[in-house]
Design a protein around this motif. Structure first.
Motif, short mmCIF file in Angstrom:
data_model
loop_
_atom_site.label_atom_id
_atom_site.label_comp_id
_atom_site.label_asym_id
_atom_site.label_seq_id
_atom_site.Cartn_x
_atom_site.Cartn_y
_atom_site.Cartn_z
N PHE A 187 4.95 3.04 -9.27
CA PHE A 187 4.12 1.83 -8.95
C PHE A 187 2.78 2.22 -8.70
CE2 PHE A 187 8.07 1.24 -6.75
CZ PHE A 187 8.41 -0.34 -7.36
N ASN A 188 2.14 3.58 -9.24
CA ASN A 188 0.92 3.84 -8.99
C ASN A 188 0.29 3.34 -10.36
OD1 ASN A 188 -1.35 5.00 -8.16
ND2 ASN A 188 -1.24 7.13 -8.97
N GLY A 189 -0.90 2.40 -10.10
CA GLY A 189 -1.69 1.66 -10.82
C GLY A 189 -1.11 0.68 -11.58
N LYS A 190 0.25 0.26 -10.68
CA LYS A 190 1.07 -0.87 -11.66
C LYS A 190 1.28 -1.89 -10.28
CE LYS A 190 3.41 2.41 -14.51
NZ LYS A 190 4.53 3.59 -14.25
N PRO A 191 1.47 -2.97 -10.69
CA PRO A 191 2.05 -4.19 -9.76
C PRO A 191 3.08 -3.83 -8.77
CG PRO A 191 1.76 -5.15 -12.02
CD PRO A 191 1.85 -3.77 -12.12
N CYS A 192 2.78 -4.11 -7.66
CA CYS A 192 3.71 -3.91 -6.28
C CYS A 192 4.41 -5.13 -5.94
CB CYS A 192 3.26 -3.12 -5.55
SG CYS A 192 2.60 -1.51 -5.97
N LYS A 239 0.82 -1.31 0.04
CA LYS A 239 0.07 0.03 0.09
C LYS A 239 0.77 1.17 0.06
CE LYS A 239 -4.05 -1.96 0.87
NZ LYS A 239 -5.26 -1.82 -0.24
N VAL A 240 2.08 1.32 0.52
CA VAL A 240 2.75 2.28 0.54
C VAL A 240 3.59 2.64 -0.58
CG1 VAL A 240 5.10 3.24 1.59
CG2 VAL A 240 3.39 2.01 3.18
N LEU A 241 3.90 1.69 -1.35
CA LEU A 241 4.73 1.83 -2.66
C LEU A 241 3.99 2.93 -3.68
CD1 LEU A 241 5.98 -1.76 -3.45
CD2 LEU A 241 7.39 0.40 -3.02
N PRO A 242 2.82 2.77 -4.03
CA PRO A 242 2.20 3.70 -4.87
C PRO A 242 2.22 5.02 -4.35
CG PRO A 242 0.85 1.64 -4.74
CD PRO A 242 1.80 1.53 -3.79
N ARG A 243 2.06 5.17 -3.03
CA ARG A 243 1.95 6.64 -2.39
C ARG A 243 3.34 7.08 -2.47
NH1 ARG A 243 -1.90 4.96 2.58
NH2 ARG A 243 -3.77 4.42 1.49
#
Length: 186
Positions: free
Chosen positions: A168-173, A158-162
């Protein structure tokens, strides 16, 4: 190493150079940095990462646990142990982590390991890459009749896209993507 990159990178501590500009210029990241830095001050600058492996599809079947503790962004302690879940190992799980029932024969059971972890982790921020680890720890504690750990869980997925929206926003993490984006080899 990956948890260190994710968690301390978002706090501005020892972050990878590739993501430094993204972290410092994104408005949402600035708010997250402020909250995390405040949290660090409130929790004596300690942070812990955990990873568990399970023997079968039951999340309570923890067969290995690893913990890394950081202070001021530097690794200060590690804890790793095999755990005897006292259940047969699934073929899929053995393919994932390479462990078998023979590997954990004679290892401590979860109640013993949980006692050590409880002392080690009390009051910590505890990060895991997805909530699988949290669910497994809580399921193992419940099965053994033990209370939940006194920790604050942080889901790095959850932290990565933020923290790094360009990457990472909208992409697999998933760990594979994270390690590829940041050139981390295992």
């Amino acid at each position: 190493q990956l948890f260190r990159v994710i968690v301390f990178g978002m706090m501005g501590l020892n972050q990878p150079s590739r993501s430094a500009d993204v972290c410092s210029s994104h408005p949402a990241q600035s708010k997250l940095n402020i909250r995390m830095k405040l949290q660090i001050k409130l929790h004596s600058t300690l942070h812990t990462s955990i990873d568990v492996e399970t023997a079968d599809n039951n999340r309570s079947s923890i067969c290995q646990v690893g913990v890394v503790i950081y202070e001021h962004g530097e690794q200060v302690e590690t804890f790793e142990t095999l755990v005897d879940p006292r259940v047969p190992f699934g073929k899929h799980q053995t393919r994932v982590h390479g462990l078998t029932a023979a590997d954990v024969a004679g290892a401590p059971t979860w109640p013993h390991v949980a006692g050590k972890l409880r002392q080690l982790l009390d009051g910590m921020v505890l990060s895991a890459h997805s909530m699988f680890d949290k669910q497994a720890v809580e399921a193992a504690n419940a099965l053994a009749g033990l209370p939940k750990f006194n920790v604050r869980w942080l889901n790095t997925v959850k932290v990565l896209p933020r923290a790094w929206p360009d990457d990472f926003n909208g992409k697999p993490c998933g760990l594979e993507r994270v390690s590829k984006v940041w050139s981390i080899s295992f």
